[in-house]
Scaffold this motif. Structure first.
Motif, PDB file in Angstrom:
ATOM      1  N   PHE A   1       0.937  -1.106   0.002  1.00 44.40           N
ATOM      2  CA  PHE A   1      -0.011  -0.100  -0.119  1.00 44.40           C
ATOM      3  C   PHE A   1       0.986   1.166  -0.009  1.00 44.40           C
ATOM      4  N   CYS A   2       0.342   2.120  -0.606  1.00 43.24           N
ATOM      5  CA  CYS A   2       1.438   3.358  -0.945  1.00 43.24           C
ATOM      6  C   CYS A   2       1.079   4.181   0.458  1.00 43.24           C
ATOM      7  N   ARG A   3       1.753   4.512   1.613  1.00 44.20           N
ATOM      8  CA  ARG A   3       1.512   5.201   2.703  1.00 44.20           C
ATOM      9  C   ARG A   3       1.739   6.543   2.427  1.00 44.20           C
ATOM     10  N   ALA A   4       2.873   6.619   1.645  1.00 40.62           N
ATOM     11  CA  ALA A   4       3.144   8.345   1.291  1.00 40.62           C
ATOM     12  C   ALA A   4       3.899   8.454   0.368  1.00 40.62           C
ATOM     13  N   SER A   5       3.996   9.384  -0.477  1.00 37.47           N
ATOM     14  CA  SER A   5       4.822   9.631  -1.546  1.00 37.47           C
ATOM     15  C   SER A   5       5.149  11.176  -1.660  1.00 37.47           C
ATOM     16  N   ARG A   6       6.410  11.582  -2.114  1.00 34.03           N
ATOM     17  CA  ARG A   6       6.588  12.889  -2.544  1.00 34.03           C
ATOM     18  C   ARG A   6       7.618  12.969  -3.760  1.00 34.03           C
ATOM     19  N   ALA A   7       7.225  14.169  -4.373  1.00 33.54           N
ATOM     20  CA  ALA A   7       8.192  14.089  -5.775  1.00 33.54           C
ATOM     21  C   ALA A   7       9.347  15.264  -5.323  1.00 33.54           C
ATOM     22  N   VAL A   8      10.447  15.186  -5.820  1.00 33.54           N
ATOM     23  CA  VAL A   8      11.504  16.074  -5.673  1.00 33.54           C
ATOM     24  C   VAL A   8      11.784  16.532  -7.121  1.00 33.54           C
ATOM     25  N   HIS A   9      11.865  18.080  -7.273  1.00 29.15           N
ATOM     26  CA  HIS A   9      12.141  18.697  -8.506  1.00 29.15           C
ATOM     27  C   HIS A   9      13.521  19.462  -8.193  1.00 29.15           C
ATOM     28  N   PHE A  10      14.500  18.885  -9.099  1.00 30.11           N
ATOM     29  CA  PHE A  10      15.806  19.323  -8.812  1.00 30.11           C
ATOM     30  C   PHE A  10      15.840  20.946  -9.259  1.00 30.11           C
ATOM     31  N   ALA A  11      14.901  21.352 -10.114  1.00 26.55           N
ATOM     32  CA  ALA A  11      14.917  22.871 -10.288  1.00 26.55           C
ATOM     33  C   ALA A  11      14.685  23.672  -9.243  1.00 26.55           C
ATOM     34  N   GLU A  12      14.399  23.239  -7.912  1.00 26.10           N
ATOM     35  CA  GLU A  12      14.316  23.914  -6.853  1.00 26.10           C
ATOM     36  C   GLU A  12      15.653  24.333  -6.058  1.00 26.10           C
ATOM     37  N   LEU A  13      16.810  23.723  -6.641  1.00 22.74           N
ATOM     38  CA  LEU A  13      18.217  23.955  -6.230  1.00 22.74           C
ATOM     39  C   LEU A  13      18.500  25.606  -6.863  1.00 22.74           C
ATOM     40  N   GLU A  14      17.741  25.721  -7.952  1.00 23.13           N
ATOM     41  CA  GLU A  14      18.188  27.157  -8.574  1.00 23.13           C
ATOM     42  C   GLU A  14      17.603  28.130  -7.414  1.00 23.13           C
ATOM     43  N   HIS A  15      16.442  28.049  -6.570  1.00 25.19           N
ATOM     44  CA  HIS A  15      16.058  28.796  -6.081  1.00 25.19           C
ATOM     45  C   HIS A  15      16.842  29.071  -4.469  1.00 25.19           C
ATOM     46  N   ILE A  16      17.202  27.782  -4.208  1.00 26.98           N
ATOM     47  CA  ILE A  16      18.176  27.892  -3.108  1.00 26.98           C
ATOM     48  C   ILE A  16      19.474  28.261  -3.270  1.00 26.98           C
ATOM     49  N   ALA A  17      20.005  28.118  -4.446  1.00 32.00           N
ATOM     50  CA  ALA A  17      21.559  28.999  -4.722  1.00 32.00           C
ATOM     51  C   ALA A  17      21.131  30.293  -4.694  1.00 32.00           C
ATOM     52  N   ALA A  18      20.095  30.858  -5.448  1.00 31.33           N
ATOM     53  CA  ALA A  18      19.993  32.201  -5.616  1.00 31.33           C
ATOM     54  C   ALA A  18      19.787  32.704  -4.116  1.00 31.33           C
ATOM     55  N   ALA A  19      19.094  32.128  -2.969  1.00 32.88           N
ATOM     56  CA  ALA A  19      19.084  32.623  -1.978  1.00 32.88           C
ATOM     57  C   ALA A  19      20.185  32.584  -1.055  1.00 32.88           C
ATOM     58  N   GLU A  20      21.214  31.557  -1.435  1.00 23.65           N
ATOM     59  CA  GLU A  20      22.207  31.365  -0.668  1.00 23.65           C
ATOM     60  C   GLU A  20      23.361  32.515  -1.275  1.00 23.65           C
ATOM     61  N   GLY A  21      22.848  33.235  -2.481  1.00 19.61           N
ATOM     62  CA  GLY A  21      23.846  34.187  -2.944  1.00 19.61           C
ATOM     63  C   GLY A  21      24.942  33.576  -3.717  1.00 19.61           C
ATOM     64  N   ARG A  22      24.659  32.434  -4.374  1.00 16.95           N
ATOM     65  CA  ARG A  22      25.746  31.721  -5.168  1.00 16.95           C
ATOM     66  C   ARG A  22      25.568  32.230  -6.530  1.00 16.95           C
ATOM     67  N   PRO A  23      26.650  32.580  -7.335  1.00 10.79           N
ATOM     68  CA  PRO A  23      26.892  33.179  -8.473  1.00 10.79           C
ATOM     69  C   PRO A  23      26.226  32.054  -9.593  1.00 10.79           C
ATOM     70  N   ASN A  24      25.602  32.574 -10.622  1.00 12.77           N
ATOM     71  CA  ASN A  24      25.294  31.530 -11.604  1.00 12.77           C
ATOM     72  C   ASN A  24      24.264  30.575 -11.142  1.00 12.77           C
TER      73      ASN A  24
END
Length: 163
Positions: A35-58
């Motif tokens: 039985f599928c108790r839980a599921s979640r997708a991971v979108h690696f595009a979210e890394l762009e927002h994390i990198a921007a928030a951390e002030g990483r170049p490019n």
């Protein structure tokens, strides 16, 4: 697309499409046993927002359509030979050979998401199956990172895995 054919085989699935694409990642399982108790997708595009928030170049270099799908399965009739919970993760890391740094960042992000998912669903004792296309050689930073976290390749003993 595959749903009706899989249903005839007693298979169910959880799927996530890549950003802007029809394909993606999925986990299929026998619904007579799990039985599928839980599921979640991971979108690696979210890394762009994390990198921007951390002030990483490019930070835009982190934006890829790649995804992963995490599925926590619960055994319908647990036995001594089968765990009551099983975490199955299917992932596809970035393909471009010169972007090993990005695949390594995606692997770290994936493991962070898996660990959070496991804590949230009180599944710390559940074994994991982490599968997918890592676009990496066994000598890569991705494999080194995963091995350093206690994971190992089911194919490590095959000669072709060294290629």
């Amino acid at each position: 697309f595959y749903g009706p054919a899989l249903a005839k085989l007693h298979l169910d699935f959880v799927h996530v499409c890549r950003s802007g694409k029809a394909d993606g990642e999925g986990v299929w399982f026998d619904r007579r046993r799990w039985f599928c108790r839980a599921s979640r997708a991971v979108h690696f595009a979210e890394l762009e927002h994390i990198a921007a928030a951390e002030g990483r170049p490019n930070s835009a270099d982190y934006a890829t359509p790649n995804v992963a799908q995490m599925v926590l399965l619960e055994a319908l009739q647990p036995t001594a030979a089968e765990p009551p919970l099983l975490l199955v993760v299917s992932s596809h890391l970035w393909w471009k050979p010169s972007d090993g740094w990005l695949r390594a960042a995606q692997a770290r992000y994936l493991l962070q998401n898996i660990e959070r998912f496991v804590r949230e669903h009180e599944a710390r004792d559940a074994p994991w199956i982490l599968a997918g296309d890592f676009n990496s050689l066994p000598s890569s930073k991705v494999y080194a990172f995963l091995r350093g976290r206690g994971l190992h390749s089911a194919y490590a003993h095959y000669p072709h895995d060294a290629q």
